[in-house]
Write a protein that holds these residues in place. Structure first.
Motif, PDB file in Angstrom:
ATOM      1  N   ILE A   1       0.881  -1.197   0.000  1.00 27.09           N
ATOM      2  CA  ILE A   1       0.000   0.000   0.000  1.00 27.09           C
ATOM      3  C   ILE A   1       0.897   1.219   0.000  1.00 27.09           C
ATOM      4  O   ILE A   1       1.536   1.539   0.985  1.00 27.09           O
ATOM      5  N   SER A   2       0.941   1.910  -1.150  1.00 22.14           N
ATOM      6  CA  SER A   2       1.857   3.042  -1.255  1.00 22.14           C
ATOM      7  C   SER A   2       1.110   4.382  -1.271  1.00 22.14           C
ATOM      8  O   SER A   2       0.115   4.537  -1.978  1.00 22.14           O
ATOM      9  N   THR A   3       1.592   5.339  -0.483  1.00 23.40           N
ATOM     10  CA  THR A   3       0.989   6.695  -0.490  1.00 23.40           C
ATOM     11  C   THR A   3       1.930   7.665  -1.204  1.00 23.40           C
ATOM     12  O   THR A   3       1.832   8.876  -1.016  1.00 23.40           O
ATOM     13  N   GLU A   4       2.814   7.093  -2.031  1.00 25.64           N
ATOM     14  CA  GLU A   4       3.722   7.964  -2.803  1.00 25.64           C
ATOM     15  C   GLU A   4       2.938   8.657  -3.918  1.00 25.64           C
ATOM     16  O   GLU A   4       1.815   8.262  -4.242  1.00 25.64           O
ATOM     17  N   THR A   5       3.556   9.708  -4.474  1.00 30.04           N
ATOM     18  CA  THR A   5       2.888  10.440  -5.539  1.00 30.04           C
ATOM     19  C   THR A   5       3.923  11.071  -6.456  1.00 30.04           C
ATOM     20  O   THR A   5       5.125  11.047  -6.146  1.00 30.04           O
ATOM     21  N   THR A   6       3.450  11.593  -7.574  1.00 27.04           N
ATOM     22  CA  THR A   6       4.321  12.305  -8.508  1.00 27.04           C
ATOM     23  C   THR A   6       3.670  13.640  -8.838  1.00 27.04           C
ATOM     24  O   THR A   6       2.468  13.709  -9.073  1.00 27.04           O
ATOM     25  N   LEU A   7       4.459  14.700  -8.815  1.00 24.38           N
ATOM     26  CA  LEU A   7       3.960  16.035  -9.159  1.00 24.38           C
ATOM     27  C   LEU A   7       5.002  16.698 -10.039  1.00 24.38           C
ATOM     28  O   LEU A   7       6.198  16.676  -9.724  1.00 24.38           O
ATOM     29  N   ALA A   8       4.563  17.210 -11.188  1.00 33.36           N
ATOM     30  CA  ALA A   8       5.485  17.848 -12.136  1.00 33.36           C
ATOM     31  C   ALA A   8       6.629  16.895 -12.504  1.00 33.36           C
ATOM     32  O   ALA A   8       7.790  17.314 -12.620  1.00 33.36           O
ATOM     33  N   GLY A   9       6.304  15.617 -12.589  1.00 34.57           N
ATOM     34  CA  GLY A   9       7.315  14.623 -12.966  1.00 34.57           C
ATOM     35  C   GLY A   9       8.293  14.303 -11.856  1.00 34.57           C
ATOM     36  O   GLY A   9       9.259  13.553 -12.066  1.00 34.57           O
ATOM     37  N   ILE A  10       8.037  14.852 -10.656  1.00 39.42           N
ATOM     38  CA  ILE A  10       8.939  14.634  -9.515  1.00 39.42           C
ATOM     39  C   ILE A  10       8.278  13.642  -8.560  1.00 39.42           C
ATOM     40  O   ILE A  10       7.088  13.781  -8.246  1.00 39.42           O
ATOM     41  N   HIS A  11       9.043  12.646  -8.114  1.00 40.67           N
ATOM     42  CA  HIS A  11       8.482  11.615  -7.231  1.00 40.67           C
ATOM     43  C   HIS A  11       8.640  12.028  -5.766  1.00 40.67           C
ATOM     44  O   HIS A  11       9.702  12.533  -5.363  1.00 40.67           O
ATOM     45  N   PHE A  12       7.554  11.828  -5.008  1.00 38.73           N
ATOM     46  CA  PHE A  12       7.593  12.075  -3.566  1.00 38.73           C
ATOM     47  C   PHE A  12       7.195  10.791  -2.849  1.00 38.73           C
ATOM     48  O   PHE A  12       6.229  10.134  -3.237  1.00 38.73           O
ATOM     49  N   ASP A  13       7.942  10.434  -1.803  1.00 39.90           N
ATOM     50  CA  ASP A  13       7.672   9.175  -1.088  1.00 39.90           C
ATOM     51  C   ASP A  13       6.296   9.177  -0.435  1.00 39.90           C
ATOM     52  O   ASP A  13       5.733   8.124  -0.178  1.00 39.90           O
ATOM     53  N   ASN A  14       5.796  10.380  -0.110  1.00 38.68           N
ATOM     54  CA  ASN A  14       4.490  10.489   0.534  1.00 38.68           C
ATOM     55  C   ASN A  14       3.762  11.684  -0.062  1.00 38.68           C
ATOM     56  O   ASN A  14       4.382  12.710  -0.358  1.00 38.68           O
ATOM     57  N   CYS A  15       2.446  11.547  -0.195  1.00 40.12           N
ATOM     58  CA  CYS A  15       1.633  12.604  -0.827  1.00 40.12           C
ATOM     59  C   CYS A  15       1.258  13.705   0.153  1.00 40.12           C
ATOM     60  O   CYS A  15       0.517  14.615  -0.203  1.00 40.12           O
ATOM     61  N   LEU A  16       1.763  13.600   1.383  1.00 39.25           N
ATOM     62  CA  LEU A  16       1.394  14.564   2.431  1.00 39.25           C
ATOM     63  C   LEU A  16       2.527  15.547   2.710  1.00 39.25           C
ATOM     64  O   LEU A  16       3.704  15.149   2.710  1.00 39.25           O
ATOM     65  N   MET A  17       2.171  16.772   2.969  1.00 41.93           N
ATOM     66  CA  MET A  17       3.152  17.804   3.341  1.00 41.93           C
ATOM     67  C   MET A  17       2.457  18.916   4.129  1.00 41.93           C
ATOM     68  O   MET A  17       1.231  18.904   4.258  1.00 41.93           O
ATOM     69  N   ASN A  18       3.242  19.847   4.649  1.00 38.19           N
ATOM     70  CA  ASN A  18       2.643  20.978   5.374  1.00 38.19           C
ATOM     71  C   ASN A  18       2.057  21.976   4.402  1.00 38.19           C
ATOM     72  O   ASN A  18       2.415  22.009   3.220  1.00 38.19           O
ATOM     73  N   ALA A  19       1.140  22.787   4.890  1.00 36.26           N
ATOM     74  CA  ALA A  19       0.637  23.917   4.108  1.00 36.26           C
ATOM     75  C   ALA A  19       1.516  25.133   4.421  1.00 36.26           C
ATOM     76  O   ALA A  19       1.966  25.296   5.569  1.00 36.26           O
ATOM     77  N   ALA A  20       1.776  25.970   3.424  1.00 38.97           N
ATOM     78  CA  ALA A  20       2.611  27.157   3.662  1.00 38.97           C
ATOM     79  C   ALA A  20       2.013  27.954   4.823  1.00 38.97           C
ATOM     80  O   ALA A  20       0.799  28.133   4.907  1.00 38.97           O
ATOM     81  N   GLY A  21       2.886  28.385   5.699  1.00 40.79           N
ATOM     82  CA  GLY A  21       2.445  29.187   6.843  1.00 40.79           C
ATOM     83  C   GLY A  21       2.463  28.397   8.129  1.00 40.79           C
ATOM     84  O   GLY A  21       2.569  28.968   9.214  1.00 40.79           O
ATOM     85  N   VAL A  22       2.387  27.069   8.037  1.00 35.42           N
ATOM     86  CA  VAL A  22       2.329  26.235   9.245  1.00 35.42           C
ATOM     87  C   VAL A  22       3.589  25.377   9.356  1.00 35.42           C
ATOM     88  O   VAL A  22       3.947  24.669   8.427  1.00 35.42           O
ATOM     89  N   TYR A  23       4.268  25.505  10.498  1.00 34.10           N
ATOM     90  CA  TYR A  23       5.516  24.764  10.755  1.00 34.10           C
ATOM     91  C   TYR A  23       6.554  24.976   9.670  1.00 34.10           C
ATOM     92  O   TYR A  23       7.206  24.045   9.215  1.00 34.10           O
ATOM     93  N   CYS A  24       6.709  26.239   9.246  1.00 32.40           N
ATOM     94  CA  CYS A  24       7.668  26.487   8.149  1.00 32.40           C
ATOM     95  C   CYS A  24       8.247  27.893   8.182  1.00 32.40           C
ATOM     96  O   CYS A  24       8.769  28.380   7.184  1.00 32.40           O
ATOM     97  N   TYR A  25       8.203  28.520   9.372  1.00 29.98           N
ATOM     98  CA  TYR A  25       8.689  29.915   9.491  1.00 29.98           C
ATOM     99  C   TYR A  25      10.204  29.987   9.506  1.00 29.98           C
ATOM    100  O   TYR A  25      10.808  30.906   8.951  1.00 29.98           O
ATOM    101  N   ASP A  26      10.855  29.000  10.182  1.00 29.15           N
ATOM    102  CA  ASP A  26      12.322  29.052  10.321  1.00 29.15           C
ATOM    103  C   ASP A  26      12.913  27.653  10.238  1.00 29.15           C
ATOM    104  O   ASP A  26      12.201  26.662  10.097  1.00 29.15           O
ATOM    105  N   ALA A  27      14.252  27.565  10.355  1.00 31.70           N
ATOM    106  CA  ALA A  27      14.954  26.276  10.199  1.00 31.70           C
ATOM    107  C   ALA A  27      14.466  25.263  11.222  1.00 31.70           C
ATOM    108  O   ALA A  27      14.285  24.085  10.892  1.00 31.70           O
TER     109      ALA A  27
END
Ligand SMILES: C=Cc1c(C(=O)O)[nH]c(=O)[nH]c1=O
Length: 312
Positions: free
Chosen positions: A1-27
């Motif tokens: 059961i794979s939750t990987e995905t491809t976007l713009a021809g780029i492969h991502f191991d998982n289709c989930l990520m943060n939304a801009a603005g949340v948990y992404c202000y600094d390093a």
């Protein structure tokens, strides 16, 4: 059961990520997403110069979601480009998202030129939908300006680029926006940003919840999932297949992720629920999605992506 995905021809191991603005202000925050089960991260929308953002309190979690009027606080594009450059060296096979937002078309161009001149190898998310800068209209609701911006953007930038859109609520607006977006070599669109200018209040104190804009702010969470799903599916129906869709809005369970994918999303972002639960949410969402897929006999996202059924 794979939750990987491809976007713009780029492969991502998982289709989930943060939304801009949340948990992404600094390093520190971005490192936490990097270490989590998320497939990648997007930075806070970066501006030409750093911004402190609006006065606090400017964010409130509520039982059904959130309200925010952050005012685009960010470290400025050079900070994020340096951070992403380090991550690209540490993880050469991964690709990241850089969110940017200019206050006019010339700033958009300047930001894109900075990215071109850097060693950034990921995807750009051009934010056309920040609802919380007093005095600045929602670009995404000004169709002529959107067309002008995208014309200039694709004159100056060659890498994979998508746009973060506000939610639309009118079928004619969907038609008009789709007609504009289909003119351009966009890698993706991201639907939806928060529903702008909502208001939450505290009946006990008879006061608004956040300080900026007399308490008005972008709404996220459970409140907006039906709107988010409608925007994802509408653009999935109308956009040329080369333009993929990132689904954002109201995701807090594996079922919510499944629904966005069923509506046509290739990637799913999490904002409000990530803010509440922290980066370990990606382990839970991935497991819940895999359970749903297993129960339905799906092995990969392509087995059901966009296959929402109608009753006609
Ligand atoms: C980039 C500004 C945004 C902000 C903000 O920084 O106030 N809040 C949102 O809900 N969406 C945005 O796009």
């Amino acid at each position: 059961i794979s939750t990987e995905t491809t976007l713009a021809g780029i492969h991502f191991d998982n289709c989930l990520m943060n939304a801009a603005g949340v948990y992404c202000y600094d390093a520190d925050e971005l490192n936490q997403i990097q270490k989590s089960a998320a497939g990648t991260f997007v930075t806070k929308s970066a501006t030409v110069v750093p911004r402190a953002g609006n006065p606090e309190p400017r964010y409130l979690s509520t039982p059904w979601g959130s309200i925010n009027s952050m005012g685009l606080p960010n470290k400025g594009l050079p900070y994020y480009l340096d951070y992403v450059s380090q991550q690209q060296t540490l993880f050469p096979e991964k690709r990241y998202f850089q969110s940017i937002t200019g206050f006019n078309i010339d700033e958009d161009e300047a930001l894109l030129k900075q990215i071109t001149d850097s060693d950034f190898n990921g995807l750009v998310e051009l934010n056309l939908s920040c609802p919380n800068v007093p005095g600045k209209p929602q670009t995404g609701y000004d169709f002529e300006t959107v067309e002008q911006i995208l014309t200039r953007v694709f004159e100056v930038y060659e890498g994979p680029l998508g746009v973060k859109l506000p939610p639309y609520f009118d079928i004619v607006h969907f038609d008009q926006m789709a007609a504009i977006l289909n003119q351009f070599p966009l890698a993706f669109i991201n639907s939806v940003n928060s529903i702008g200018n909502g208001l939450t209040i505290d009946a006990a104190t008879e006061r608004v919840s956040i300080k900026p804009k007399h308490g008005f702010g972008g709404i996220g969470g459970d409140y907006i999932k039906p709107t988010a799903l409608a925007n994802v599916h509408t653009f999935y129906q109308r956009l040329k297949p080369e333009i993929q869709i990132i689904g954002t809005g109201g995701v807090k369970s594996g079922q919510d992720v499944f629904e966005h994918l069923l509506c046509g999303a290739s990637m799913v972002q999490v904002g409000t629920a990530l803010h509440k639960e922290g980066p370990q949410i990606f382990d839970r969402l991935t497991a819940e999605l895999q359970t749903i897929m297993q129960q339905k006999g799906y092995n990969k996202i392509a087995d059901f992506k966009g296959k929402l059924k109608y009753l006609d």
